[in-house]
Enzyme design. Structure first.
Site, PDB file in Angstrom:
ATOM      1  N   LYS A 104       0.844  -1.198   0.000  1.00  0.00           N
ATOM      2  CA  LYS A 104       0.000   0.000   0.000  1.00  0.00           C
ATOM      3  C   LYS A 104       0.880   1.249   0.000  1.00  0.00           C
ATOM      4  CE  LYS A 104      -4.093  -2.106   2.085  1.00  0.00           C
ATOM      5  NZ  LYS A 104      -5.134  -2.009   3.135  1.00  0.00           N
ATOM      6  N   ALA A 138      -4.153  -6.247   9.419  1.00  0.00           N
ATOM      7  CA  ALA A 138      -3.455  -7.541   9.422  1.00  0.00           C
ATOM      8  C   ALA A 138      -3.820  -8.410  10.620  1.00  0.00           C
ATOM      9  CB  ALA A 138      -1.948  -7.305   9.367  1.00  0.00           C
ATOM     10  N   LYS A 189      -5.408   6.565   1.100  1.00  0.00           N
ATOM     11  CA  LYS A 189      -6.241   6.534   2.315  1.00  0.00           C
ATOM     12  C   LYS A 189      -5.407   6.775   3.562  1.00  0.00           C
ATOM     13  CE  LYS A 189      -4.756   2.215   3.368  1.00  0.00           C
ATOM     14  NZ  LYS A 189      -4.252   1.648   4.630  1.00  0.00           N
ATOM     15  N   ARG A 253      -2.928   2.136  11.510  1.00  0.00           N
ATOM     16  CA  ARG A 253      -1.670   2.618  12.087  1.00  0.00           C
ATOM     17  C   ARG A 253      -1.461   4.116  11.846  1.00  0.00           C
ATOM     18  NH1 ARG A 253       1.943  -0.700   9.578  1.00  0.00           N
ATOM     19  NH2 ARG A 253       2.147   0.793   7.871  1.00  0.00           N
ATOM     20  N   ASN A 254      -1.802   4.597  10.641  1.00  0.00           N
ATOM     21  CA  ASN A 254      -1.555   6.001  10.329  1.00  0.00           C
ATOM     22  C   ASN A 254      -2.416   6.925  11.179  1.00  0.00           C
ATOM     23  OD1 ASN A 254       0.357   6.433   7.822  1.00  0.00           O
ATOM     24  ND2 ASN A 254      -0.778   4.537   7.491  1.00  0.00           N
TER      25      ASN A 254
END
Length: 258
Positions: A104, A138, A189, A253-254
């Site tokens: 990604k 994940a 995204k 995570r972001n």
């Protein structure tokens, strides 16, 4: 996480060979090689502890050995590590092999945006490369929580084959003829998710976050279709589009990094 799904599918489907080789960067964990731990305990104790891998998933620290004779190449690694891997894999992969990227990200050069799938295709000498993106955190995939994903393909026969590789009762795969749309959605995204994280950190509430997600989706669509005019509107309503955007803005995570 994806190795668990692919391993199980290769065991149960007659179309595929049983063994799934997984190139693994060699590290020491409590004095033991990580690959040895994976191959004896069938668990990646460092990066996915508590998740058992099928016994037909074999960790290999040598990328040429892992890719030798492979008909399907699955790229799941930070794009910074692609480097010289392609030239090594190209020498040993099976004739007519196909590839799919789960990376990604996008790359940039002096001419502008570069698709990771194009980088892989070029490094492998023109191999057909599809992409897989979607609302697939994940940890939840590894734990067997239901989710959807999207494969973008150039050749329909390869898209349908890859759908068999990944599709599972708890991992539903849809395929669309739109590589750039699927792929760039998976990268952009993350930018919107940073905004969602800033909103959370400032305590602005759910209404503000919903506005960021809606405006972010429209900006993604505008950017992608400006650079890739052939991208379909419908792609943004696939798992790779609005669904991945939502899950990343709430649990990715972001968003947490912001």
């Amino acid at each position: 996480a994806i190795a668990k799904i692919v391993g199980n599918n290769c065991q149960r489907l007659p179309d595929f060979k049983d063994e799934v080789r997984m190139w693994t960067f060699q590290e020491k964990v409590n004095g033991r090689n990580l690959t040895d731990i994976i191959n004896t305990e069938h668990e990646n104790v460092k990066y996915m502890p508590g998740i058992k891998l099928p016994k037909n998933v074999v960790a290999d620290p040598d990328v040429e050995s892992a890719a030798r004779g492979a008909d399907v190449l699955i790229f799941v690694l930070p794009h910074q590590f692609l480097g010289k891997l392609g030239s090594k894999i190209k020498q040993v992969m099976a004739p007519g092999a196909i590839a799919i990227s789960l990376i990604k990200a996008v790359h940039f050069d002096e001419k502008g945006i570069v698709l990771i799938s194009d980088m892989i295709r070029e490094s492998l000498g023109g191999t057909d490369v599809s992409v897989l993106m979607g609302a697939n955190l994940a940890k939840e995939v590894a734990q067997g929580a239901f989710c959807e994903t999207t494969i973008g393909y150039q050749r329909e026969e390869n898209g349908r084959l890859l759908q068999k590789v990944f599709n599972d009762p708890l991992f539903h795969v849809n395929i669309v003829p739109d590589v750039p749309g699927v792929e760039v959605c998976g990268a952009l995204k993350n930018v919107v998710a940073l905004g969602a994280g800033f909103s959370d950190g400032m305590g602005l509430g759910d209404n503000s976050k919903a506005a960021i997600i809606r405006i972010g989706l429209m900006e993604m669509k505008k950017f992608i279709q400006q650079h890739y005019p052939g991208v379909m509107d419908a792609t943004f309503f696939e798992s790779c589009g609005v669904a991945d955007l939502i899950v990343t803005c709430y649990g990715g995570r972001n968003r947490r990094c912001a």
